[in-house]
Write a protein that holds these residues in place. Structure first.
Motif, short mmCIF file in Angstrom:
data_model
loop_
_atom_site.label_atom_id
_atom_site.label_comp_id
_atom_site.label_asym_id
_atom_site.label_seq_id
_atom_site.Cartn_x
_atom_site.Cartn_y
_atom_site.Cartn_z
N ASP A 147 -7.46 2.76 0.18
CA ASP A 147 -6.52 2.71 -0.94
C ASP A 147 -6.44 1.35 -1.61
O ASP A 147 -5.86 1.23 -2.68
CB ASP A 147 -5.10 3.05 -0.46
CG ASP A 147 -4.86 4.53 -0.40
OD1 ASP A 147 -5.66 5.27 -0.97
OD2 ASP A 147 -3.86 4.93 0.22
N ILE A 148 -6.97 0.32 -0.99
CA ILE A 148 -6.79 -1.03 -1.52
C ILE A 148 -7.32 -1.20 -2.94
O ILE A 148 -6.61 -1.74 -3.79
CB ILE A 148 -7.38 -2.07 -0.54
CG1 ILE A 148 -6.52 -2.11 0.72
CG2 ILE A 148 -7.46 -3.45 -1.17
CD1 ILE A 148 -7.02 -3.02 1.80
N PRO A 149 -8.52 -0.72 -3.27
CA PRO A 149 -8.95 -0.88 -4.67
C PRO A 149 -8.05 -0.15 -5.66
O PRO A 149 -7.85 -0.63 -6.78
CB PRO A 149 -10.36 -0.27 -4.68
CG PRO A 149 -10.83 -0.35 -3.28
CD PRO A 149 -9.60 -0.20 -2.43
N LEU A 202 0.82 -1.20 0.00
CA LEU A 202 0.00 0.00 0.00
C LEU A 202 0.86 1.26 0.00
O LEU A 202 0.36 2.35 0.20
CB LEU A 202 -0.92 0.01 1.22
CG LEU A 202 -2.00 -1.06 1.26
CD1 LEU A 202 -2.71 -1.06 2.60
CD2 LEU A 202 -2.98 -0.85 0.14
N SER A 203 2.15 1.10 -0.22
CA SER A 203 3.06 2.25 -0.13
C SER A 203 2.85 3.26 -1.26
O SER A 203 3.22 4.41 -1.11
CB SER A 203 4.51 1.78 -0.12
OG SER A 203 4.80 1.09 -1.31
N TYR A 259 -1.71 6.67 2.21
CA TYR A 259 -0.48 6.46 2.98
C TYR A 259 0.43 7.68 2.85
O TYR A 259 1.03 8.12 3.83
CB TYR A 259 0.24 5.19 2.52
CG TYR A 259 1.49 4.90 3.31
CD1 TYR A 259 1.41 4.56 4.65
CD2 TYR A 259 2.75 5.01 2.74
CE1 TYR A 259 2.55 4.31 5.40
CE2 TYR A 259 3.89 4.76 3.47
CZ TYR A 259 3.78 4.41 4.80
OH TYR A 259 4.91 4.17 5.53
N LYS A 260 0.50 8.23 1.65
CA LYS A 260 1.31 9.44 1.46
C LYS A 260 0.72 10.61 2.25
O LYS A 260 1.45 11.43 2.80
CB LYS A 260 1.41 9.77 -0.02
CG LYS A 260 2.26 8.77 -0.77
CD LYS A 260 2.33 9.07 -2.24
CE LYS A 260 3.13 7.97 -2.93
NZ LYS A 260 3.13 8.13 -4.37
N LEU A 299 -0.95 10.32 5.05
CA LEU A 299 -0.61 10.06 6.45
C LEU A 299 0.81 10.52 6.75
O LEU A 299 1.05 11.19 7.76
CB LEU A 299 -0.77 8.57 6.75
CG LEU A 299 -0.32 8.09 8.14
CD1 LEU A 299 -1.17 8.71 9.23
CD2 LEU A 299 -0.37 6.58 8.22
N LEU A 300 1.76 10.20 5.88
CA LEU A 300 3.14 10.64 6.09
C LEU A 300 3.26 12.16 6.04
O LEU A 300 4.02 12.76 6.82
CB LEU A 300 4.07 9.99 5.06
CG LEU A 300 4.28 8.49 5.20
CD1 LEU A 300 5.21 7.99 4.10
CD2 LEU A 300 4.84 8.13 6.56
N ASP A 301 2.52 12.80 5.14
CA ASP A 301 2.55 14.27 5.07
C ASP A 301 1.98 14.90 6.34
O ASP A 301 2.51 15.90 6.83
CB ASP A 301 1.76 14.76 3.85
CG ASP A 301 2.46 14.48 2.54
OD1 ASP A 301 3.68 14.21 2.56
OD2 ASP A 301 1.79 14.51 1.49
N GLU A 302 0.92 14.32 6.87
CA GLU A 302 0.34 14.83 8.11
C GLU A 302 1.30 14.65 9.29
O GLU A 302 1.39 15.52 10.15
CB GLU A 302 -1.00 14.14 8.42
CG GLU A 302 -2.13 14.59 7.54
CD GLU A 302 -2.51 16.04 7.79
OE1 GLU A 302 -2.51 16.49 8.95
OE2 GLU A 302 -2.79 16.73 6.80
#
Length: 189
Positions: free
Chosen positions: A169-171, A64-65, A70-71, A73-76
């Motif tokens: 994000d999975i789909p 899921l990277s 996910y992006k 989440l990392l930005d937050e």
């Protein structure tokens, strides 16, 4: 000889129990945290839960990277880290401005005094509280601004909120797994 081991098994949305490797768990003063390595098959299986279990079975290397959530989440996490660091620097600079009181005469040496350097890493709170799509998520403060790691506090509601956010994000990430065409081989004559 007696050997005692503690293992953590997690399940999400009625999915299978997934053993979490010890390398993905750590503790600090705020509690126990789970490092989200979204390219690890076990973590992907956990986030997929029962809803996307069929899709998980079709994917050869689940990850899921590359997903936008996910992006996000990392930005937050990065913006939360910088916000906390700015608050610490502002409070430290306003508190250490009194260099004139150090010298009695207040002469030339008072102007040469530098403010103390602030060690932000030591003063940062152990938890950052983020809001992702209106849901609160508690993550560990990253070790540095260059090493942004998503580490989620191991609590039921916190993990559920995080996995709900990432499972959207999975789909997008695995959606074309069943539609991949196999390579056609030519027969040798």
């Amino acid at each position: 000889m007696v050997e005692i081991q503690e293992k953590l098994l997690l399940a999400y949305e009625g999915g299978p129990l997934v053993p979490i490797p010890e390398e993905f768990l750590f503790s600090n003063t705020a509690g126990k945290f789970l490092r989200l390595r979204v390219s690890h098959a076990g973590i992907c299986k956990l986030i997929a839960g029962n809803k996307y279990s069929d899709l998980f079975k079709q994917v050869r290397n689940p990850s899921l990277s590359s997903g936008p959530n996910y992006k996000k989440l990392l930005d937050e996490i990065q913006t939360g880290y910088h916000r906390q660091a700015k608050q610490l620097l502002a409070s430290a600079s306003s508190g250490s401005a009194g260099g004139e009181d150090f010298f009695e005469d207040g002469g030339e040496q008072a102007d040469k005094v530098r403010p103390k350097k602030v060690l932000i890493k030591d003063d940062m709170p152990p938890i950052l509280e983020l809001m992702l799509d209106g849901t609160p998520i508690k993550v560990a403060t990253p070790p540095s601004f260059r090493n942004m790691v998503a580490s989620v506090l191991v609590e039921e509601t916190n993990l559920k909120n995080c996995f709900d956010f990432l499972s959207k994000d999975i789909p997008n990430c695995w959606g074309d797994a069943g539609e991949q065409q196999k390579r056609k081989y030519r027969k040798k004559s």
